[in-house]
Motif scaffolding. Sequence first.
Motif, mmCIF file in Angstrom:
data_model
loop_
_atom_site.group_PDB
_atom_site.id
_atom_site.type_symbol
_atom_site.label_atom_id
_atom_site.label_comp_id
_atom_site.label_asym_id
_atom_site.label_seq_id
_atom_site.Cartn_x
_atom_site.Cartn_y
_atom_site.Cartn_z
ATOM 1 N N ALA A 149 0.838 -1.211 0.000
ATOM 2 C CA ALA A 149 0.000 0.000 0.000
ATOM 3 C C ALA A 149 0.866 1.253 0.000
ATOM 4 C CB ALA A 149 -0.929 -0.004 1.210
ATOM 5 N N ALA A 150 1.974 1.233 0.743
ATOM 6 C CA ALA A 150 2.863 2.396 0.794
ATOM 7 C C ALA A 150 3.514 2.661 -0.550
ATOM 8 C CB ALA A 150 3.926 2.190 1.866
ATOM 9 N N VAL A 172 -1.204 8.170 0.454
ATOM 10 C CA VAL A 172 -1.372 8.460 1.879
ATOM 11 C C VAL A 172 -1.701 7.162 2.599
ATOM 12 C CG1 VAL A 172 -2.623 9.783 3.622
ATOM 13 C CG2 VAL A 172 -2.218 10.784 1.362
ATOM 14 N N LEU A 173 -0.976 6.875 3.650
ATOM 15 C CA LEU A 173 -1.155 5.611 4.360
ATOM 16 C C LEU A 173 -1.103 5.846 5.865
ATOM 17 C CD1 LEU A 173 -1.257 2.445 4.022
ATOM 18 C CD2 LEU A 173 1.228 2.499 4.306
ATOM 19 N N VAL A 174 -1.998 5.193 6.600
ATOM 20 C CA VAL A 174 -1.977 5.224 8.063
ATOM 21 C C VAL A 174 -1.606 3.829 8.548
ATOM 22 C CG1 VAL A 174 -3.305 5.561 10.176
ATOM 23 C CG2 VAL A 174 -3.744 7.016 8.178
ATOM 24 N N ILE A 175 -0.531 3.729 9.293
ATOM 25 C CA ILE A 175 -0.111 2.459 9.893
ATOM 26 C C ILE A 175 -0.407 2.541 11.377
ATOM 27 C CG2 ILE A 175 1.809 0.888 10.345
ATOM 28 C CD1 ILE A 175 3.209 2.023 7.889
ATOM 29 N N THR A 176 -1.219 1.628 11.864
ATOM 30 C CA THR A 176 -1.596 1.675 13.273
ATOM 31 C C THR A 176 -1.547 0.269 13.868
ATOM 32 O OG1 THR A 176 -3.295 2.410 14.851
ATOM 33 C CG2 THR A 176 -4.081 1.415 12.811
ATOM 34 N N GLY A 177 -1.354 0.204 15.168
ATOM 35 C CA GLY A 177 -1.275 -1.080 15.849
ATOM 36 C C GLY A 177 -0.551 -0.916 17.164
ATOM 37 N N GLY A 178 -0.754 -1.850 18.053
ATOM 38 C CA GLY A 178 -0.134 -1.790 19.365
ATOM 39 C C GLY A 178 1.348 -2.109 19.316
ATOM 40 N N ALA A 233 3.044 17.710 -3.816
ATOM 41 C CA ALA A 233 1.931 16.920 -4.361
ATOM 42 C C ALA A 233 2.345 15.500 -4.719
ATOM 43 C CB ALA A 233 1.346 17.617 -5.584
ATOM 44 N N GLY A 234 3.586 15.290 -5.134
ATOM 45 C CA GLY A 234 3.996 13.967 -5.565
ATOM 46 C C GLY A 234 4.493 13.065 -4.453
ATOM 47 N N ALA A 235 4.599 13.597 -3.245
ATOM 48 C CA ALA A 235 5.168 12.819 -2.140
ATOM 49 C C ALA A 235 4.194 11.770 -1.610
ATOM 50 C CB ALA A 235 5.597 13.748 -1.014
ATOM 51 N N THR A 236 4.764 10.749 -1.009
ATOM 52 C CA THR A 236 3.979 9.739 -0.281
ATOM 53 C C THR A 236 4.031 10.097 1.200
ATOM 54 O OG1 THR A 236 4.450 8.003 -1.890
ATOM 55 C CG2 THR A 236 3.799 7.288 0.321
ATOM 56 N N LEU A 237 2.878 10.093 1.860
ATOM 57 C CA LEU A 237 2.801 10.445 3.277
ATOM 58 C C LEU A 237 2.370 9.228 4.084
ATOM 59 C CD1 LEU A 237 2.766 12.543 5.599
ATOM 60 C CD2 LEU A 237 0.374 13.015 4.991
ATOM 61 N N ILE A 238 3.200 8.866 5.058
ATOM 62 C CA ILE A 238 2.878 7.748 5.971
ATOM 63 C C ILE A 238 2.806 8.301 7.371
ATOM 64 C CG2 ILE A 238 3.642 5.538 6.906
ATOM 65 C CD1 ILE A 238 5.046 4.970 4.295
#
Length: 335
Positions: A223-224, A229-235, A330-335
């Motif tokens: 996905a990245a 745009v990506l949200v990585i979440t977890g404990g 605009a072209g960047a990937t955001l995590i």
Amino acid sequence: VERLAEVEGIGQKRIKTIQAAWQDQREIRDVMIFLQAHGVGAGYAQKIFRRYGRQSVTVVTENPFRLATDIEGFGFLTADRIAAKLGFPAESPLRITAGVLYVLDKLSQEGHVYYPYEALISECRKTLSVEIETVAGAIADLARNDRIIIEDTNKDPGPFEANRRAVYLKSFYVCETGIAHRIGRLSAAPKSCRQIQVDRALPWVQQRLAMELADDQVSAVRAALEEKVLVITGGPGTGKTTIVNAVLQIFSRIGATALLAAPTGRAAIRLAETCGREAVSIHRVLEFSMGRRGFQRSEQNPLDADLLVIDEASMIDTVLMYHLLKAVPAGATLI
């Protein structure tokens, strides 16, 4: 002036300087006496004089509530006490307007970007001790003057939001809607790094890390590489750092520029330690400057990055996130 001229060595230029200084000190003294008679301490009195100068007494007499917005650290409740001593009625439009803004600001410090209309009226009545109609009138005036924004949430009401209007301080409305707009625009723009061959990159990075990624981790890395745009979440211990390291390895392999940041310096140090790369605070990556009054990185001067990784994102407030997104190219990937 005549007596000063009698003193040897004091010319007309020096006399004029002394005369001006004497006049300034006399005015400061008069302002101090007036303010301290109305419950203002010497420290605030000096700030007031520096802000308004010779107009200090006039400003305070005509609208003491200006102090709450113009003087740093001078709150509404203090201004309200001064206003009461000056004879301002409890239902003065100046008082009610300033009180509504004070309540919204206080609620924002508790974490509310907006507040429901009916609940806001209730909170304002607790602070101001006036009737519903008086508060409602002040809210309407503030909205007409574009100092607050009232948004109708009935367009798409949730289960607990029927017949609800959201009241924002204008700055928070601009930031919140700006965040949504910029995430949408960022997501829709093409990647600056389009040469990544995902199906070759995934086995390569696992060999590089000398480990086999779990299925969810593979999906996250994919996905990245494919999304903007990506949200990585977890404990703790769920493999978030491994995912980020894998993505960084792939972006580095193609010569892409990556920036790592976090909301605080301490969080940035932890991010740097876990990823083995430099990481800084968001304020530093945006080049915040007190002297230049704000962030130097913006839409006009965006960050130089193909990939931006932000750790501890739940700590970012609405205003900071808005400024951060303005600076993401605009072209960047955001995590």
